[in-house]
Structure formats: structure tokens, C-alpha cells
Enzyme design. Structure first.
Site, short mmCIF file in Angstrom:
data_model
loop_
_atom_site.label_atom_id
_atom_site.label_comp_id
_atom_site.label_asym_id
_atom_site.label_seq_id
_atom_site.Cartn_x
_atom_site.Cartn_y
_atom_site.Cartn_z
N HIS A 19 0.92 -0.93 0.08
CA HIS A 19 0.08 -0.28 -0.03
C HIS A 19 0.60 0.84 -0.43
CE1 HIS A 19 0.76 0.75 4.10
NE2 HIS A 19 0.26 -0.64 5.03
N HIS A 22 4.53 1.57 2.20
CA HIS A 22 5.06 0.47 1.66
C HIS A 22 5.84 1.47 0.49
CE1 HIS A 22 2.11 -2.38 3.56
NE2 HIS A 22 3.63 -2.73 4.08
N CYS A 127 4.44 -10.11 20.90
CA CYS A 127 2.87 -9.33 20.29
C CYS A 127 3.18 -10.32 18.94
CB CYS A 127 3.30 -8.24 19.58
SG CYS A 127 1.65 -7.09 18.16
N CYS A 130 3.74 -7.84 15.54
CA CYS A 130 5.78 -7.11 15.49
C CYS A 130 6.15 -8.07 16.04
CB CYS A 130 5.78 -6.22 16.45
SG CYS A 130 4.13 -5.15 16.54
N CYS A 145 -0.93 -4.82 22.91
CA CYS A 145 0.77 -4.00 22.78
C CYS A 145 0.89 -2.77 21.96
CB CYS A 145 0.46 -4.64 20.84
SG CYS A 145 2.21 -4.09 19.47
N HIS A 148 0.33 -2.28 18.11
CA HIS A 148 -0.80 -2.64 17.04
C HIS A 148 -2.48 -2.84 18.16
CE1 HIS A 148 1.79 -4.97 15.12
NE2 HIS A 148 0.69 -4.73 13.80
N LYS A 312 -5.80 6.31 10.54
CA LYS A 312 -4.91 4.98 10.53
C LYS A 312 -5.21 4.48 9.34
CE LYS A 312 -1.88 2.57 12.99
NZ LYS A 312 -1.85 1.42 13.38
N LYS A 315 -7.09 -2.25 7.42
CA LYS A 315 -8.27 -3.29 7.10
C LYS A 315 -9.49 -3.15 6.86
CE LYS A 315 -5.37 -7.45 5.32
NZ LYS A 315 -4.33 -8.28 6.04
N1 MSP Z 1 9.65 -6.82 7.33
C1 MSP Z 1 9.97 -5.29 8.18
C2 MSP Z 1 10.62 -5.30 7.69
C3 MSP Z 1 12.59 -6.08 7.79
S1 MSP Z 1 13.79 -4.87 7.28
C4 MSP Z 1 14.97 -6.02 7.70
C5 MSP Z 1 8.52 -5.09 8.34
N2 MSP Z 1 7.70 -4.71 6.87
S2 MSP Z 1 6.79 -3.84 7.13
O1 MSP Z 1 5.92 -4.28 5.43
O2 MSP Z 1 5.95 -3.69 7.87
O3 MSP Z 1 7.11 -2.40 6.13
C6 MSP Z 1 7.84 -1.91 5.97
C7 MSP Z 1 8.01 -0.05 5.97
O4 MSP Z 1 6.95 0.27 5.35
C8 MSP Z 1 8.36 0.24 6.33
O5 MSP Z 1 9.73 1.53 6.39
C9 MSP Z 1 7.06 1.17 7.16
O6 MSP Z 1 7.44 2.34 7.79
C10 MSP Z 1 6.22 1.35 5.94
N3 MSP Z 1 5.18 1.32 5.90
C11 MSP Z 1 3.93 1.16 6.43
N4 MSP Z 1 3.17 1.30 6.21
C12 MSP Z 1 3.54 2.73 6.81
C13 MSP Z 1 2.75 4.03 6.85
N5 MSP Z 1 1.09 3.64 6.95
N6 MSP Z 1 3.09 5.07 6.59
C14 MSP Z 1 4.56 5.01 5.86
N7 MSP Z 1 5.34 3.96 6.53
C15 MSP Z 1 4.18 2.88 6.41
O7 MSP Z 1 8.57 -3.69 9.10
#
Ligand code: MSP
Length: 500
Positions: A19, A22, A127, A130, A145, A148, A312, A315
């Protein structure tokens, strides 16, 4: 061979689909990668997926497929999304890649030998989302948590620990000697205080999670997902040639990414991460690297979080923004640029369609797009063919040189918002010049002066096209093409205006 400029994103969990959050981290690094390539750097940009752990095991089971099959399908979705968003990554690593798994195992066994990893037992509050234990001071009322707000699970297990406590002082010393490591500065104190508060050894294996990399010498344990995933930054850079007995697949990895040795990439120049995973990257990861006697990454930068229309993303709320959908409707480049103009990089921000449309119209359609159209229309009438080099005593052309310096400095601090502010601000200056000089009127009385104004505008717009390119990898070059030497053609608007 000179060292490459090596940058990374976190590896994305495959239990949800990509999304806007990411995409944010990934586009940020893409902008930097493209800018650095423009500057002549040999960039290596690594991204990928984080595929092990209890969460993914659960999601796959709920979907009646094996975890690997599930991971395969989501990894594909990430690749598709990055293609749609025009991400110029050089390599995509998956934590299920055999070469990565083997490096993780070799590192685990090595640290077991050096005493950095030892067997013990643990009980604590965990958690599942996490994939992390929380101590009492962090847990919210009602056993929830802190991230979450969901109930934590009480877990007792035999586990291997990583001697994180051993690295408290070395980490503090490193932060002090390398102030740029913890970026932006506003987030440094939180980490320094956390480490000063004392580090506990970290549980790095699970006996209850089958979907993970097994500990070679004790396979009833699988390796903790974070310990596994962080290592991607070096396994992806070919570290296996240094630590694995069978070097074949690691030599193949080096060949795949086009470098001769691990040292051509490592240490990384920048790990870009979201603020919630800053601690993993600035405490645990450097400690593991210290245990391995490897140099530390030069910088870890934490960006902020997006909410959507004030909420926030989740889903259950059904408000997850799929950037590809917005991009399909309004173009990839405007979406890429919007994310970095709307919010100072590092801070939290809110995504709303109204604000996207407003900025699109004001920054892109009315400012840059309109400027380009009117300049080219008037130039076609008053100049004819565009020359290759344009020199002259032009005030705004001289200013372009100054603006470029400010842009370079803004990139140094990863202030993408400031870069765009400069570009759009300069385009406004150019529009002001047009409004003042009124070349369409001037042409009636002074054709020579008119030509001068238009040449100045064309020269300045060539800068704008170049500056926009890292943010807008399609539209920037298209703008440059329209401004290239030779005959001017008729073009459709670069940014068709949106209805409110
Ligand atoms: N798998 C771990 C990272 C391991 S690195 C060795 C993880 N994955 S994640 O899919 O949850 O998220 C990765 C990235 O997406 C993070 O940099 C996180 O900040 C970003 N984002 C996920 N949701 C977000 C928002 N709503 N806003 C901005 N970035 C966020 O963590």
C-alpha cells in the site's frame, strides 16, 4: 573498481499487500537512486520481501496454501507494484532465497562459536503482529501491544539469545562519533536514551514457529524473523563468499548484481526505514554487525507515517490506499511527487484525495505545465528552432545555478520536500517573468527582446526538467525532449488540469 552507492529499503512482510506506506519508503529511495545516478554515482538499490515468521504462517494457513506459495504470490504483487510505480531497483531479495538462508545460518553458527549467541530460556509477553517481545514498561493497559493495541500472548520457550547487552557501550560510542548515523537528528535522542537505559539480550530463535530458517546445529529452533531479515542487507551484497563453505551461490549473487566483491557494496550508504522500525536498524542491526566485525552502515534514516483522510490505514476500516490505483487514474509521476511535497520528509502526514488534486492543479497543471506550454507556443512563433546551448546575461538562468546548489544541499539531508519546493518555486519565478514581460505583447514592438526572454525561459526550463526527473522519471525526460534543440512541435498538456 570504486565502491558503489548502496541503498536499501526494508524488506516488506508478505502477509499484506503493498500500500501507500510501503510505496513511500520505496519511492523515497528511488528518487535518491535516480538523483545519485544523475550525479554520476554508481548506485546499487536493493529491496525485497520478508517472508518467514508466525504471521505469514497464519495468513497462508487461513488461505489454504503453503507459506512458500503464499509468499511467492505476494512477492509477485510487490514486483508488479514497483514496476507500475517505476522503481529502478537493482536487485530484489526474498528471505526465502537459498543464498540468503545459508548466510543467515552461517552467521548464526559463527556467533554461537564466538559466544555472541547462547542457549537460554525466556518467558515474556509477545506481540504476534510485531513479532516482538515487550517489557512491562512498554505494554499498554489491558496487556495490549503498544503498536497494534491488540492483546499480547504470554510465551515461554527455550531460546537462543544474542548478547545485545555486550554492545551497549560500543553502540553509544558509535552514535557519538558518527552523528549522521541516526537520522534525522530529531529521532536520535530516542535511540540514545533507549540504549543508555540498558540493553537486554535478545531472543533470536523460536521453537513454536515452523516457518523460519532452522538453526543448523539444533533444528527444532527456527531463527527469529528480524534476525533473519536484517541480514539481507549483507547477504544481498554477497557476504556469503566470506562466511559460507560452499561459495557457489554467493559468487553467483555477486555476478548477478555486477560486483566483484562484497566490499564493493558494503558498508551501505543508507538504510531507509519507517520510524517504527528505526530501533531494529539502529540498535540490533549494528550490534550484529559489530559481532561480525563488519563496518556499520553510514546512515539510517527514519521517515514518518501516513494516515489517510485523518485515519490510520487499516483493513478493518477499509481505507488502505493502493498507490497503483491512484496512479492509474492520475499518472504515476504526480503521485510520486505528491508524497514528497505534501509532508516534510521525516514527519508524519495525511493523504487525502482533495489535497492531492489541489496540489496537482496548483503545482503541476497551473505552474509547471502551463509554463512549459506557453513558453513553447511563443518560442515556436518567435524563435523557430531551439538552439543547443543558450548563454546570455540572464538573471533567472544565473539563479538556476544557485537553486541547484540548494537542491543538492537538500538532497544531502534527504529533504525531498525542500527539493520540490525549490523546483516549484523556481517555476513560479519563471511564470512571473512571463507575466511581467508579456512576450506576446512585446513581440509586436521588439522581436529581439522577445527572443531573449524566450531563450532565457527555455534554458531555465531545461534545468527544471532535469530536476524533476528523479521524482518524475517519465514526465521529466518528456519535458526535456520537448525542450531539446531543433524544431518545436505541438504537444498535449504535460499535466491536464483535474476537475475538483
Ligand atoms: N519486514 C519488516 C522490515 C524488515 S527490514 C529488515 C517490516 N515490514 S513492513 O511491511 O511492515 O513495513 C515496511 C515499511 O513500510 C516500513 O518502512 C514502514 O514504515 C512502511 N510503512 C508501512 N505503513 C506505513 C504508513 N502508513 N506510512 C508510512 N510508512 C509505513 O516492517
Amino acid at each position: 573498481m570504486t565502491k558503489k552507492f548502496y541503498i536499501t529499503t526494508p524488506l516488506y512482510y508478505v502477509n499484506s499487500v503493498p500500500h501507500i506506506g510501503h510505496a513511500y519508503t520505496t519511492i523515497a529511495q528511488d528518487i535518491l537512486a535516480r538523483y545519485k545516478r544523475q550525479q554520476g554515482f554508481d548506485v546499487h538499490y536493493l529491496t525485497g520481501t520478508d517472508e518467514h515468521g508466525a504471521n505469514i504462517e497464519k495468513t497462508a494457513a487461513a488461505n489454504n496454501v503453503t507459506p512458500k506459495a503464499w509468499a511467492d504470490s505476494v512477492a509477485e504483487k510487490y514486483k508488479e507494484m514497483w514496476k507500475q510505480l517505476n522503481i529502478s531497483y537493482d536487485d530484489f531479495i526474498r528471505t526465502t532465497d537459498p543464498h540468503h538462508e545459508h548466510v543467515v545460518q552461517a552467521i548464526f553458527e559463527k556467533l554461537l562459536k564466538t559466544g555472541d549467541i547462547y542457549l537460554g530460556s525466556y518467558s515474556g509477553k509477545y506481540c504476534m503482529s510485531c513479532e516482538q517481545y515487550y517489557n512491562d514498561s512498554e505494554i499498554l493497559e489491558g496487556n495490549l501491544c503498544p503498536v497494534h493495541k491488540r492483546p499480547l500472548t504470554e510465551v515461554h520457550e527455550e531460546t537462543y539469545f544474542f548478547k545485545l547487552s555486550r554492545y551497549e557501550k560500543p553502540l553509544l560510542k558509535y552514535y557519538e562519533e558518527h552523528p549522521e548515523f541516526l537520522s534525522p537528528k530529531t529521532r536520535a535522542n530516542e535511540i540514545i536514551n533507549f540504549v543508555k537505559g540498558g540493553l537486554q539480550d535478545l531472543s533470536v530463535t523460536r521453537t513454536k514457529v515452523a516457518w523460519g530458517i532452522p538453526v543448523p546445529s539444533n533444528p527444532k529452533h527456527t531463527i527469529y524473523v528480524w534476525f533473519d531479515a536484517l541480514i539481507n542487507y549483507i547477504s544481498g551484497a554477497g557476504f556469503g563468499t566470506h562466511i559460507c563453505d560452499d561459495k557457489t551461490e554467493h559468487e553467483a549473487q555477486l555476478k548477478k548484481i555486477g560486483v566483484a566483491t562484497f566490499e564493493d557494496l558494503w558498508p551501505a550508504d543508507l538504510h531507509m526505514v519507517g520510524k517504527e522500525i528505526f530501533r531494529f536498524h539502529t540498535v540490533i542491526w549494528p550490534a550484529v554487525l559489530m559481532a561480525l566485525n563488519l563496518p556499520l552502515p553510514k546512515k539510517v534514516f527514519a521517515h514518518g507515517w501516513w494516515t489517510v483522510e485523518g485515519e490510520k490505514m487499516s483493513k478493518s476500516l477499509g481505507n488502505i490506499v493502493n498507490p497503483a490505483e491512484v496512479a492509474e487514474k492520475y499518472g504515476v509521476d504526480p503521485v510520486r511527487a505528491f508524497l514528497f511535497r505534501e509532508v516534510p520528509f521525516g514527519q508524519d502526514g495525511d493523504f487525502s484525495m482533495a489535497s492531492f488534486k489541489n496540489r496537482y492543479n496548483s503545482d503541476l497543471a497551473n505552474n509547471i505545465g502551463n509554463l512549459l506550454s506557453r513558453t513553447l507556443n511563443m518560442a515556436a512563433k518567435n524563435i523557430g528552432d531551439l538552439p543547443e546551448t543558450i548563454t546570455g546575461n540572464y538573471k533567472l538562468l544565473a539563479k538556476a545555478g544557485e537553486v541547484e546548489k540548494i537542491i543538492d544541499a537538500a538532497y544531502d539531508e534527504l529533504a525531498f520536500d525542500k527539493v520540490l519546493e525549490q523546483i516549484y518555486g523556481f517555476a513560479s519565478d519563471l511564470n512571473k517573468l512571463v507575466d511581467e514581460k508579456k512576450p506576446w505583447e512585446l513581440a509586436k514592438t521588439d522581436p529581439a527582446a522577445t527572443k531573449e526572454v524566450l531563450l532565457e525561459l527555455v534554458a531555465c526550463l531545461r534545468y527544471v526538467a532535469k530536476w524533476l526527473t528523479p521524482f518524475m522519471p517519465t514526465i521529466g525526460p518528456e519535458m526535456a525532449r520537448r525542450l531539446q534543440p531543433g524544431k518545436i512541435e505541438k504537444y498535449p498538456p504535460l499535466f491536464p488540469r483535474l476537475e475538483k
